[in-house]
Design a protein around this motif. Structure first.
Motif, PDB file in Angstrom:
ATOM      1  N   VAL A 243      43.703  19.107  77.205  1.00  0.00           N
ATOM      2  CA  VAL A 243      44.103  18.678  75.866  1.00  0.00           C
ATOM      3  C   VAL A 243      45.387  19.391  75.493  1.00  0.00           C
ATOM      4  N   PRO A 244      46.307  18.700  74.836  1.00  0.00           N
ATOM      5  CA  PRO A 244      47.551  19.352  74.437  1.00  0.00           C
ATOM      6  C   PRO A 244      47.291  20.386  73.343  1.00  0.00           C
ATOM      7  N   LEU A 245      47.897  21.535  73.506  1.00  0.00           N
ATOM      8  CA  LEU A 245      47.846  22.600  72.501  1.00  0.00           C
ATOM      9  C   LEU A 245      49.190  22.687  71.824  1.00  0.00           C
ATOM     10  N   LYS A 246      49.182  23.047  70.551  1.00  0.00           N
ATOM     11  CA  LYS A 246      50.446  23.406  69.922  1.00  0.00           C
ATOM     12  C   LYS A 246      50.196  24.691  69.162  1.00  0.00           C
ATOM     13  N   GLY A 247      51.206  25.560  69.172  1.00  0.00           N
ATOM     14  CA  GLY A 247      51.013  26.843  68.525  1.00  0.00           C
ATOM     15  C   GLY A 247      52.266  27.676  68.505  1.00  0.00           C
ATOM     16  N   GLU A 248      52.065  28.935  68.108  1.00  0.00           N
ATOM     17  CA  GLU A 248      53.194  29.836  67.942  1.00  0.00           C
ATOM     18  C   GLU A 248      52.735  31.276  68.128  1.00  0.00           C
ATOM     19  N   VAL A 249      53.613  32.092  68.713  1.00  0.00           N
ATOM     20  CA  VAL A 249      53.409  33.532  68.804  1.00  0.00           C
ATOM     21  C   VAL A 249      54.615  34.168  68.151  1.00  0.00           C
ATOM     22  N   LYS A 250      54.371  34.978  67.113  1.00  0.00           N
ATOM     23  CA  LYS A 250      55.483  35.588  66.386  1.00  0.00           C
ATOM     24  C   LYS A 250      55.010  36.883  65.733  1.00  0.00           C
TER      25      LYS A 250
ATOM     26  N   VAL B  20      49.278  35.125  66.489  1.00  0.00           N
ATOM     27  CA  VAL B  20      49.137  33.974  67.374  1.00  0.00           C
ATOM     28  C   VAL B  20      48.386  32.880  66.618  1.00  0.00           C
ATOM     29  N   THR B  21      48.915  31.666  66.643  1.00  0.00           N
ATOM     30  CA  THR B  21      48.201  30.519  66.088  1.00  0.00           C
ATOM     31  C   THR B  21      48.318  29.377  67.092  1.00  0.00           C
ATOM     32  N   PHE B  22      47.219  28.665  67.280  1.00  0.00           N
ATOM     33  CA  PHE B  22      47.275  27.463  68.099  1.00  0.00           C
ATOM     34  C   PHE B  22      46.156  26.534  67.679  1.00  0.00           C
ATOM     35  N   GLN B  23      46.346  25.259  67.982  1.00  0.00           N
ATOM     36  CA  GLN B  23      45.354  24.252  67.599  1.00  0.00           C
ATOM     37  C   GLN B  23      45.359  23.107  68.589  1.00  0.00           C
ATOM     38  N   TYR B  24      44.247  22.396  68.586  1.00  0.00           N
ATOM     39  CA  TYR B  24      44.152  21.188  69.407  1.00  0.00           C
ATOM     40  C   TYR B  24      43.251  20.176  68.710  1.00  0.00           C
ATOM     41  N   ALA B  25      43.462  18.925  69.034  1.00  0.00           N
ATOM     42  CA  ALA B  25      42.657  17.837  68.489  1.00  0.00           C
ATOM     43  C   ALA B  25      41.592  17.462  69.513  1.00  0.00           C
ATOM     44  N   SER B  26      40.421  17.106  69.011  1.00  0.00           N
ATOM     45  CA  SER B  26      39.324  16.711  69.879  1.00  0.00           C
ATOM     46  C   SER B  26      38.441  15.729  69.125  1.00  0.00           C
ATOM     47  N   GLU B  27      37.246  15.538  69.625  1.00  0.00           N
ATOM     48  CA  GLU B  27      36.303  14.629  68.981  1.00  0.00           C
ATOM     49  C   GLU B  27      34.914  15.240  69.070  1.00  0.00           C
TER      50      GLU B  27
ATOM     51  N   THR C 231      40.038  18.846  64.377  1.00  0.00           N
ATOM     52  CA  THR C 231      41.118  19.741  64.777  1.00  0.00           C
ATOM     53  C   THR C 231      40.559  21.151  64.765  1.00  0.00           C
ATOM     54  N   VAL C 232      40.739  21.857  65.874  1.00  0.00           N
ATOM     55  CA  VAL C 232      40.262  23.228  66.006  1.00  0.00           C
ATOM     56  C   VAL C 232      41.480  24.144  65.918  1.00  0.00           C
ATOM     57  N   VAL C 233      41.452  25.066  64.944  1.00  0.00           N
ATOM     58  CA  VAL C 233      42.597  25.938  64.678  1.00  0.00           C
ATOM     59  C   VAL C 233      42.199  27.386  64.912  1.00  0.00           C
ATOM     60  N   TYR C 234      42.955  28.069  65.757  1.00  0.00           N
ATOM     61  CA  TYR C 234      42.762  29.493  66.021  1.00  0.00           C
ATOM     62  C   TYR C 234      43.921  30.259  65.403  1.00  0.00           C
TER      63      TYR C 234
END
Length: 72
Positions: free
Chosen positions: A6-13, A17-24, A31-34
């Motif tokens: 699954v594609p992840l999108k996120g950022e480290v700064k 750290v934040t990242f999320q992915y879409a699922s079902e 949407t699961v957000v870390y």
């Protein structure tokens, strides 16, 4: 149950750290957000939030030790 990439999108700064992915889940899009903080070079601690269910929790992630070298 199969696995799929699954594609992840996120950022480290600045140690954050934040990242999320879409699922079902059960036919509903989620949407699961870390969101976390690097507490050391090998550990990340933070929260997980599942939208639109408004549920979440905390997590700790640690780097796995390197596998032992195989003798030749």
């Amino acid at each position: 149950m199969g696995t799929a990439a699954v594609p992840l999108k996120g950022e480290v700064k600045d140690g954050k750290v934040t990242f999320q992915y879409a699922s079902e889940y059960d036919g509903q899009a989620i949407t699961v957000v870390y969101s976390g903080t690097l507490v050391s070079a090998t550990e990340l601690r933070g929260t997980i939030h599942v939208q639109p269910f408004d549920v979440g929790g905390e997590f700790t992630a640690a780097r796995a030790p390197a596998p032992a070298a195989k003798p030749e």
